[in-house]
Motif scaffolding. Structure first.
Motif, PDB file in Angstrom:
ATOM      1  N   GLU A   6       0.824  -1.197   0.000  1.00  0.00           N
ATOM      2  CA  GLU A   6       0.000   0.000   0.000  1.00  0.00           C
ATOM      3  C   GLU A   6       0.869   1.262   0.000  1.00  0.00           C
ATOM      4  OE1 GLU A   6      -1.979  -2.952   2.954  1.00  0.00           O
ATOM      5  OE2 GLU A   6       0.023  -2.179   2.514  1.00  0.00           O
ATOM      6  N   CYS A  22      -2.671   0.263  -4.026  1.00  0.00           N
ATOM      7  CA  CYS A  22      -2.151  -1.064  -3.679  1.00  0.00           C
ATOM      8  C   CYS A  22      -1.561  -1.680  -4.929  1.00  0.00           C
ATOM      9  CB  CYS A  22      -3.267  -1.939  -3.117  1.00  0.00           C
ATOM     10  SG  CYS A  22      -2.784  -3.659  -2.845  1.00  0.00           S
ATOM     11  N   TRP A  36     -10.064  -3.640   0.184  1.00  0.00           N
ATOM     12  CA  TRP A  36      -9.525  -2.703   1.169  1.00  0.00           C
ATOM     13  C   TRP A  36     -10.254  -2.931   2.477  1.00  0.00           C
ATOM     14  CZ3 TRP A  36      -5.288   0.187   0.812  1.00  0.00           C
ATOM     15  CH2 TRP A  36      -4.781   0.493  -0.463  1.00  0.00           C
ATOM     16  N   TYR A  93      -5.368   1.380   6.849  1.00  0.00           N
ATOM     17  CA  TYR A  93      -6.028   0.758   5.704  1.00  0.00           C
ATOM     18  C   TYR A  93      -5.127  -0.335   5.122  1.00  0.00           C
ATOM     19  CZ  TYR A  93      -9.809   4.117   5.747  1.00  0.00           C
ATOM     20  OH  TYR A  93     -10.915   4.845   6.108  1.00  0.00           O
ATOM     21  N   CYS A  95      -4.563  -3.499   2.300  1.00  0.00           N
ATOM     22  CA  CYS A  95      -4.928  -4.101   1.024  1.00  0.00           C
ATOM     23  C   CYS A  95      -4.893  -5.621   1.185  1.00  0.00           C
ATOM     24  CB  CYS A  95      -3.946  -3.670  -0.059  1.00  0.00           C
ATOM     25  SG  CYS A  95      -4.312  -4.335  -1.692  1.00  0.00           S
TER      26      CYS A  95
END
Length: 120
Positions: A6, A22, A36, A93, A95
């Motif tokens: 990411e 990503c 995600w 966050y 991936c």
């Protein structure tokens, strides 16, 4: 071996926009789904959006109309465009890449995560 990586996280004010990316190294030949996910402090990891190898997107209710997932097949890259950001979108966050390896079987790959912080 496929490895998602990411990039693009950061700090943004509420109401602003940010895009995270990503990049999946390696060649992918089978049906697969990019996703995600996000995890806020003290909370469980939750699904944000997915897009499969034929481009069908899906979104969590909390981000519908604000986030857009897209993909660049030529470069094995998936993007999450986030708009109208809220402080509650603050999270790491991640991936995720699921590659079909058999009937009803998927191999799971995770990135290291990127921090998104939305200030009020």
């Amino acid at each position: 071996q496929v490895q998602p990586v990411e990039s693009g996280g950061g700090l943004v004010q509420a109401g602003g926009s940010l895009r995270v990316s990503c990049l999946a190294s390696g060649r992918i030949f089978s049906f697969h789904v990019f996703g995600w996910y996000r995890q806020a402090p003290g909370k469980q990891r939750e699904l944000v959006a997915t897009i499969n190898s034929i481009g069908t997107p899906n979104y969590a209710d909390s981000v519908k109309g604000r986030f857009t997932i897209s993909r660049d097949n030529a470069n094995n890259t998936v993007y999450l465009q986030m708009s109208s950001l809220k402080p509650e979108d603050t999270a790491v966050y991640y991936c995720n890449l699921k590659i079909r390896s058999g009937v009803g079987k998927f191999d799971d790959y995770w990135g290291q995560g990127t921090q998104v912080t939305v200030s009020s």
